[in-house]
Scaffold this motif. Structure first.
Motif, short mmCIF file in Angstrom:
data_model
loop_
_atom_site.label_atom_id
_atom_site.label_comp_id
_atom_site.label_asym_id
_atom_site.label_seq_id
_atom_site.Cartn_x
_atom_site.Cartn_y
_atom_site.Cartn_z
N SER A 226 -7.21 -3.74 4.16
CA SER A 226 -6.85 -3.73 2.74
C SER A 226 -6.22 -5.06 2.35
O SER A 226 -6.43 -5.57 1.24
CB SER A 226 -5.90 -2.57 2.44
OG SER A 226 -4.76 -2.63 3.27
N SER B 220 0.84 -1.19 0.00
CA SER B 220 0.00 0.00 0.00
C SER B 220 0.88 1.24 0.00
O SER B 220 2.07 1.19 0.31
CB SER B 220 -0.93 -0.01 1.22
OG SER B 220 -0.21 -0.20 2.41
N ASP C 177 1.69 3.94 1.72
CA ASP C 177 1.95 4.70 2.93
C ASP C 177 3.40 4.47 3.32
O ASP C 177 4.04 3.52 2.83
CB ASP C 177 1.00 4.31 4.06
CG ASP C 177 1.09 2.83 4.41
OD1 ASP C 177 2.00 2.46 5.18
OD2 ASP C 177 0.27 2.03 3.91
N ASN D 88 -4.79 2.17 0.50
CA ASN D 88 -5.54 1.38 1.49
C ASN D 88 -7.04 1.55 1.35
O ASN D 88 -7.81 0.61 1.58
CB ASN D 88 -5.11 1.78 2.91
CG ASN D 88 -3.83 1.11 3.34
OD1 ASN D 88 -3.58 -0.05 3.03
ND2 ASN D 88 -2.99 1.86 4.04
N THR E 110 0.89 -4.35 3.93
CA THR E 110 -0.28 -3.47 4.07
C THR E 110 -0.98 -3.75 5.39
O THR E 110 -0.54 -4.58 6.19
CB THR E 110 -1.26 -3.68 2.89
OG1 THR E 110 -2.25 -2.67 2.92
CG2 THR E 110 -1.91 -5.05 2.96
N GLU E 111 -2.10 -3.05 5.63
CA GLU E 111 -2.90 -3.21 6.84
C GLU E 111 -3.85 -4.41 6.72
O GLU E 111 -4.00 -4.99 5.63
CB GLU E 111 -3.70 -1.94 7.11
CG GLU E 111 -2.87 -0.69 7.28
CD GLU E 111 -2.30 -0.56 8.68
OE1 GLU E 111 -2.71 -1.36 9.54
OE2 GLU E 111 -1.48 0.33 8.91
#
Length: 757
Positions: free
Chosen positions: A246, A187, A189, A218, A242-243
């Motif tokens: 997501s 993602s 970030d 995300n 990623t989180e």
């Protein structure tokens, strides 16, 4: 450099620090004055010791773990330094603008000695600017970005290994599983981007080709356009940074498109409830963790019981991190004898390693964490299960890398005249005159308890004294560097494995004279031959002492009427016969006549013979290799080894398993993993590339789990370099040392309540 590869450019990489500078500029009160007020409050030594904890909405259990540790400290000792501990709980969040008032309020409170919290690096990094300026010790539990500790801040301590370690371990795991072509998705970030770039670099070092790179936001809901590009691409697995939310969408849409390759994720994929979010599409997803509820050890068992009693539910990884954070802070306060953050920071940076629930903690002067590493778990059939011992190749390879770096530095360093004149520096045998000065007669009835173990015809070994005398075997100059990679050779036998294990033990303990207490049995003869062979290769001496090989019931320790003696766990009295009990244990004077300092009253004949050996070898060696199968009770061996430690001599063992506490300083134990067991091997089915589970088993079966008693190392004055702590997989507890057999039927758990090896 990551800053050069970032889509945001160097300025984008500096944004968290810029946010921190904005926080500094936006506060009217001088941060220097805040720090001065904090120091003044600490020096008064009055009132509560206040610890701030950040309650994050997506970290359930963290504050509970902190509170449990704090309550235990208050209940047990009435607090620290005669003062009660108080917890100031503040709300967290994922937007720096919303958290500015919270951060300023904590910084302005002179009572607050430390802050535990701020999960996200995008919050933790700018907050660190404020806390450092205000002299508040800051322990963020889950921030892993490298920026956290690259600015030379005094008051920041990592509580997790950084993204470089996470990426390196993940790439090493990928290679172990046979992946050679991988897809890299992340993602957009700062955290995910940094980790992805670091994995890219680590994969290249592991000879893994990244055949496709892609990124996404995300907040997006549909990733099918990106994922559709993978159709027709030949790849073995995916790395996903990623989180949780997501990541769950990516996994579901991958499976919808017929992409069923395994996925290795970042730690953030493990923060939320991935099982509920992804369903069966998450099968064969692998994530790094630092705690599992099914981990072995008395410390973890006590923590679980206390947590359940306090909160009526089992702890998760968040709770364990919170508990460790508070206990580590308390240990630092006790060592520093102060709550002044300036003193606490200095103490933490230079303190010896500390063992917690989630690993070993040691810090450099920048606050970087050493000793602690990640384990891995995999989602199979709707539940998380451990991937046992798959981190051992990484731990051993990092240790090997460090040893090679040290060797190169030593080759480049000039040789001093003092080193040339010192025979020990060249691995020379101990002079006979020195041995003669340290000889003493054996007690009555133990005339043959010390025998020569040298073979005059053995290569690299000189003829030694006859039976009844101490035997020292002199070895050849040191051999080439330690080859730990050979342990993964499927053709390696047990004898060759033990040679490498013993060489590894010497690298860790740096002994020049190795003591063995042996019997003329199969195990004793084999171990003696092993020691001789490795000594000849690596340039150390071997000191031997023999126990009787034939014993009656009394000698074996079968219960017999005997006089009372001290508790089995108490060491023999070393000072009762010492004319100068005030001198430090382990000093040259203390080693002159050790036979006078070892209590032998009330021992069985076998124990008397063992005591004679231990007491005589204590002055001749600087490490002892313990053979557990020597007919002695473990409790008695533990007493001997604890007393041996007071003479400055560590005891260690090499064993397939250790089912008792022998008072060891270091133990190298077989991993104990049988991947051919269907209940364990099933975890790896469909995950390995071009190999069978039995092939992976052969790669892991000869790798040692290295354990160390950190208190014993500190008592002995042994301070391993921070980089060497990497190889220590666990801290020795006074319980079973063998790695636990993974539970073949673990109960369903949440994403952060997972078993680890």
């Amino acid at each position: 450099m990551i800053c050069q590869r970032s889509a945001c450019g160097p300025i984008g990489r500096c944004m968290p620090i810029l946010f921190g500078l904005v926080l500094l500029a936006g506060c009217g009160r001088s941060f220097d004055k805040m720090g001065e007020a904090r120091t003044a409050y600490a020096l008064r030594g009055e009132g509560s010791i206040v610890i701030a904890a950040i309650d994050e909405p997506d970290l359930p259990g963290f504050v509970d773990g902190v509170r449990l540790a704090l309550d235990e400290i208050n209940a047990k000792d009435g607090g620290l330094l005669g003062r009660r501990l108080s917890l100031l709980v503040m709300p967290g969040g994922d937007e720096i603008d919303n958290l500015r008032p919270t951060i300023r309020r904590i910084a302005a409170d002179a009572r607050v000695s430390a802050v535990l919290g701020h999960r996200d690096s995008t919050i933790a990094v700018p907050a660190s600017v404020v806390y450092n300026a205000a002299r508040v010790l800051f322990l963020p539990p889950f921030a892993t970005e490298q920026q956290l500790t690259i600015h030379g801040f005094r008051y920041v301590l990592r509580m997790l290994p950084d993204n470089l370690v996470m990426a390196s371990q993940s790439a090493n795991l990928a290679r172990l599983f046979g992946y050679r072509r991988m897809v890299l998705l992340h993602s957009r970030d700062d955290y995910a981007r940094e980790l992805a770039f670091l994995f890219d670099d680590a994969a290249r070092r592991e000879e893994i080709e990244i055949v496709f790179r892609g990124s996404f936001f995300n907040a997006e809901e549909n990733y099918r356009g990106l994922l559709g590009q993978l159709n027709g691409v030949d790849f073995d697995a995916v790395y996903l940074s990623t989180e949780t939310e997501s990541g769950a969408r990516v996994l579901r849409q991958m499976r919808e498109l017929g992409l069923h390759q395994p996925v290795i994720g970042s730690d953030r994929l493990n923060f939320g409830s991935l099982i509920q979010a992804v369903g069966q599409a998450g099968d064969r997803t692998i994530v790094p963790i630092v705690y599992g509820i099914q981990s072995s050890g008395a410390r973890n068992a006590q923590f679980i019981a206390a947590f359940i009693q306090a909160y009526q539910q089992p702890p998760n990884q968040n709770a364990a991190q919170g508990y460790d954070s508070m206990q580590l802070l308390a240990a630092t306060i006790v060592r520093a004898r102060s709550t002044d953050p300036q003193v606490l920071a200095t103490t933490a940076h230079h303190a010896p390693p500390w063992a917690g629930l989630t690993g070993i903690y040691a810090f450099d002067t920048d606050g970087n964490l050493y000793g602690k590493s990640y384990s891995f778990q995999i989602l199979r059939f709707g539940r998380w299960v451990a991937l046992p011992q798959v981190t051992l190749p990484y731990l051993l390879s990092r240790f090997g890398d460090y040893q090679r770096e040290v060797a190169l530095e030593q080759e480049a360093a000039p040789v001093t005249e003092a080193a040339i004149d010192d025979p020990r520096a060249r691995g020379a045998p101990t002079p006979a005159a020195e041995l003669e000065q340290t000889r003493s007669d054996a007690p009555a009835g133990a005339e043959n308890s010390v025998v020569a173990g040298a073979d005059a015809d053995a290569p690299g070994v000189r003829a030694m004294p006859s039976a009844g005398e101490d035997a020292i075997e002199a070895a050849e100059p040191p051999a080439p560097a330690l080859d730990l990679a050979a342990l993964s050779d499927r053709r390696m036998d047990r004898a060759m494995r033990n040679q490498i294990w013993l060489a590894l033990a010497q690298e860790l303990l740096e002994f020049k004279r190795l003591a063995l207490v042996v019997q003329s049995t199969g195990e004793g003869d084999t171990t003696l031959a092993l020691a001789r062979q490795v000594a000849a290769q690596r340039g150390f001496d071997v000191v031997t002492c023999a126990l009787p090989a034939v014993m009656d019931d009394a000698q074996r320790g079968v219960p017999q009427p005997e006089p009372e003696r001290g508790p089995p766990d108490s060491p023999p009295d070393m000072t009762a016969a010492d004319p100068n009990p005030s001198r430090p244990a382990g000093s040259p004077d203390a080693r002159e006549e050790p036979s006078r300092a070892w209590a032998i009253s009330g021992a069985t004949p076998l124990e008397k013979a063992a005591l004679t050996c231990w007491s005589r070898l204590a002055r001749l060696a600087d490490a002892m290799l313990v053979i557990p199968q020597n007919g002695l009770e473990p409790a008695y061996v533990k007493r001997l080894n604890r007393t041996l430690r007071q003479f400055g001599v560590p005891a260690f063992a090499l064993s397939d398993s250790l089912e008792a506490d022998y008072g060891l300083t270091v133990a190298l134990v077989s991993s104990g993993v049988n991947l051919n067991d269907p209940s364990i091997g099933l975890r790896f089915q469909g995950v390995l590339k071009d190999m069978r589970v039995s092939d992976l088993h052969r790669k892991l079966v000869n790798l040692p789990t290295v354990s160390a008693n950190l208190d014993a190392l500190a008592e002995l004055g042994i301070r391993p370099p921070l980089e060497e702590l990497t190889v220590i997989a666990r801290a020795i507890e006074p319980t079973i040392l063998s790695p636990p057999s993974p539970n073949p039927n673990p109960s369903p758990t949440t994403a952060t309540e997972q078993p680890v090896p």
